[in-house]
Design an enzyme around this catalytic site. Sequence first.
Site, PDB file in Angstrom:
ATOM      1  N   LYS A 126      -6.282 100.427  67.113  1.00 30.77           N
ATOM      2  CA  LYS A 126      -7.589 101.054  66.845  1.00 30.77           C
ATOM      3  C   LYS A 126      -7.951 102.044  67.951  1.00 30.77           C
ATOM      4  CE  LYS A 126      -9.521  97.642  63.754  1.00 30.77           C
ATOM      5  NZ  LYS A 126     -10.309  96.423  63.623  1.00 30.77           N
ATOM      6  N   LYS A 227       1.188  97.319  57.230  1.00 32.23           N
ATOM      7  CA  LYS A 227       0.355  96.326  56.536  1.00 32.23           C
ATOM      8  C   LYS A 227      -0.661  97.024  55.638  1.00 32.23           C
ATOM      9  CE  LYS A 227      -3.273  94.748  58.361  1.00 32.23           C
ATOM     10  NZ  LYS A 227      -4.411  94.212  59.117  1.00 32.23           N
ATOM     11  N   LYS A 230      -7.797  97.831  54.524  1.00 33.69           N
ATOM     12  CA  LYS A 230      -8.963  98.472  53.892  1.00 33.69           C
ATOM     13  C   LYS A 230      -9.136  99.893  54.405  1.00 33.69           C
ATOM     14  CE  LYS A 230     -11.413  94.141  54.248  1.00 33.69           C
ATOM     15  NZ  LYS A 230     -12.098  93.453  55.332  1.00 33.69           N
TER      16      LYS A 230
HETATM   17  P1  TYM Z   1      -9.851  90.717  57.987  1.00 35.23           P
HETATM   18  O1  TYM Z   1     -11.230  90.936  57.472  1.00 35.23           O
HETATM   19  O2  TYM Z   1      -9.088  91.926  58.409  1.00 35.23           O
HETATM   20  O3  TYM Z   1      -8.975  89.934  56.940  1.00 35.23           O
HETATM   21  C1  TYM Z   1      -9.391  88.719  56.350  1.00 35.23           C
HETATM   22  C2  TYM Z   1      -8.172  87.835  56.120  1.00 35.23           C
HETATM   23  O4  TYM Z   1      -7.201  88.531  55.315  1.00 35.23           O
HETATM   24  C3  TYM Z   1      -5.927  88.541  55.965  1.00 35.23           C
HETATM   25  N1  TYM Z   1      -5.248  89.807  55.654  1.00 35.23           N
HETATM   26  C4  TYM Z   1      -4.027  89.913  55.124  1.00 35.23           C
HETATM   27  N2  TYM Z   1      -3.131  88.986  54.745  1.00 35.23           N
HETATM   28  C5  TYM Z   1      -1.958  89.421  54.220  1.00 35.23           C
HETATM   29  N3  TYM Z   1      -1.636  90.732  54.060  1.00 35.23           N
HETATM   30  C6  TYM Z   1      -2.501  91.697  54.431  1.00 35.23           C
HETATM   31  N4  TYM Z   1      -2.185  92.973  54.254  1.00 35.23           N
HETATM   32  C7  TYM Z   1      -3.761  91.301  54.987  1.00 35.23           C
HETATM   33  N5  TYM Z   1      -4.841  91.981  55.437  1.00 35.23           N
HETATM   34  C8  TYM Z   1      -5.730  91.055  55.855  1.00 35.23           C
HETATM   35  C9  TYM Z   1      -6.253  88.415  57.449  1.00 35.23           C
HETATM   36  O5  TYM Z   1      -5.152  87.905  58.179  1.00 35.23           O
HETATM   37  C10 TYM Z   1      -7.442  87.475  57.427  1.00 35.23           C
HETATM   38  O6  TYM Z   1      -7.006  86.133  57.353  1.00 35.23           O
HETATM   39  N6  TYM Z   1     -10.408  89.243  62.736  1.00 35.23           N
HETATM   40  C11 TYM Z   1     -10.466  88.811  61.359  1.00 35.23           C
HETATM   41  C12 TYM Z   1     -11.821  88.251  60.956  1.00 35.23           C
HETATM   42  C13 TYM Z   1     -12.293  87.108  61.791  1.00 35.23           C
HETATM   43  C14 TYM Z   1     -11.779  85.779  61.755  1.00 35.23           C
HETATM   44  C15 TYM Z   1     -12.596  85.051  62.652  1.00 35.23           C
HETATM   45  C16 TYM Z   1     -10.726  85.187  61.064  1.00 35.23           C
HETATM   46  C17 TYM Z   1     -13.345  87.129  62.664  1.00 35.23           C
HETATM   47  N7  TYM Z   1     -13.518  85.902  63.159  1.00 35.23           N
HETATM   48  C18 TYM Z   1     -12.357  83.669  62.865  1.00 35.23           C
HETATM   49  C19 TYM Z   1     -10.505  83.808  61.277  1.00 35.23           C
HETATM   50  C20 TYM Z   1     -11.306  83.086  62.164  1.00 35.23           C
HETATM   51  C21 TYM Z   1     -10.203  89.987  60.465  1.00 35.23           C
HETATM   52  O7  TYM Z   1     -10.394  91.120  60.850  1.00 35.23           O
HETATM   53  O8  TYM Z   1      -9.879  89.664  59.179  1.00 35.23           O
END
Ligand code: TYM
Length: 364
Positions: A126, A227, A230
């Site tokens: 980022k 990957k 969004k």
């Molecule tokens: P985020 O919002 O990017 O994604 C939410 C969940 O989706 C999974 N994910 C994917 N899995 C497989 N293939 C992909 N292309 C893909 N893109 C996203 C992510 O691994 C995630 O499980 N930092 C985290 C949010 C967060 C969080 C937490 C997660 C904040 N606090 C505490 C767990 C526990 C995030 O940005 O997820």
Amino acid sequence: MPSLIPSIASLMSDAKPVILTCAQPTGQLTIGNYLGAVKNWATMLDDYECYFGVVDLHAITVKYSPADLRKNTLSCVAQYIACGLDPERSNIFVQSHVIGHTDLAWLLSCITPIGDLQRMTQFKEKAAKLGFKAGEGNDLKFTHDGARAGASVNSGLLMYPVLMAADILLYNADAVPVGNDQRQHLELCRDLAQRFNHNYSDTFTIPKPFIPKQGARIMALQDPERKMSKSDENQSSTLYILDEASVLKKKIMSAVTDSSSEIVASEDKPGVSNLLQIYSMMSGRTVADIEGSLKGEGYGTLKKEVADAVISVFEPVQAKYKDLIDDKSYLEGVLRSGASAAQKRAYKVLGKVYRKAGFVERPR
Ligand code: TYM
């Protein structure tokens, strides 16, 4: 005669293990979020005490509009439920509704070396987009455009994993089901929990990552080496749960494959492998079965079948979503009871943390 009254120990052993996991409301959920995360979470409702957060405080580390954040937060809650997260069997909450996330993040930041944060892959990616570059030994250096770049990389972006660790530790979660991209953040969270326990005596459960065998890394349709996300500049790369059937089909039909035509999953065929993985998970068929049934067919046939499988899973999800998003008072009710359960648990853990860290208890 054995007592009919259950002992405290037996009652405690009946307590279900706790899982906590979250997604950012930075836009609509993607098929990556669905296959790597939400679909998997929906299978855990009966065996775990579940906390599913919508992490709005994380979403402001990048440029955003307040109106979109408000809309996306409620939309994310409705998408969670439409995808099978039953609020009767889990606690769905918005991060900013629960006191304790940012408080705990501050305490944890005081035991987090800056170098650990600068090494985080997601921060580097980022920050690089904003003009920072990773230098020798992984520390970040300014590019020639440094002054402007430095001004645009906010410290929240660097602190992001500390807040994420606080999200998890605030609930003393036993396990955290996530996709593969969150592995490094979870390692930091475990390190911080261990460091805190070491400095102040046993306080936090060390959370285990739960990364599914299949679907933990769904790749971008237009660049299957990256990957799916969004924020992809090329939106044809990303399938959203709420994309209309015609849009889903168009994106899948234009997915990058390769110049040969054999339909098999292999390392040198990332595009085809990604499509086969999506097809397998959306249809419940094994990759080997799909490969067998498509022997001799071209990529056009594969893509058409993938599109049909995706649409047939997402159409009922979209119908449910449409009902939910129009029912604001229902969604507010879900968030009210989610926040209340989450807050109860969070206060308990935060109180313990404050005591251990030496803060004087607030006079009653
Ligand atoms: P985020 O919002 O990017 O994604 C939410 C969940 O989706 C999974 N994910 C994917 N899995 C497989 N293939 C992909 N292309 C893909 N893109 C996203 C992510 O691994 C995630 O499980 N930092 C985290 C949010 C967060 C969080 C937490 C997660 C904040 N606090 C505490 C767990 C526990 C995030 O940005 O997820």
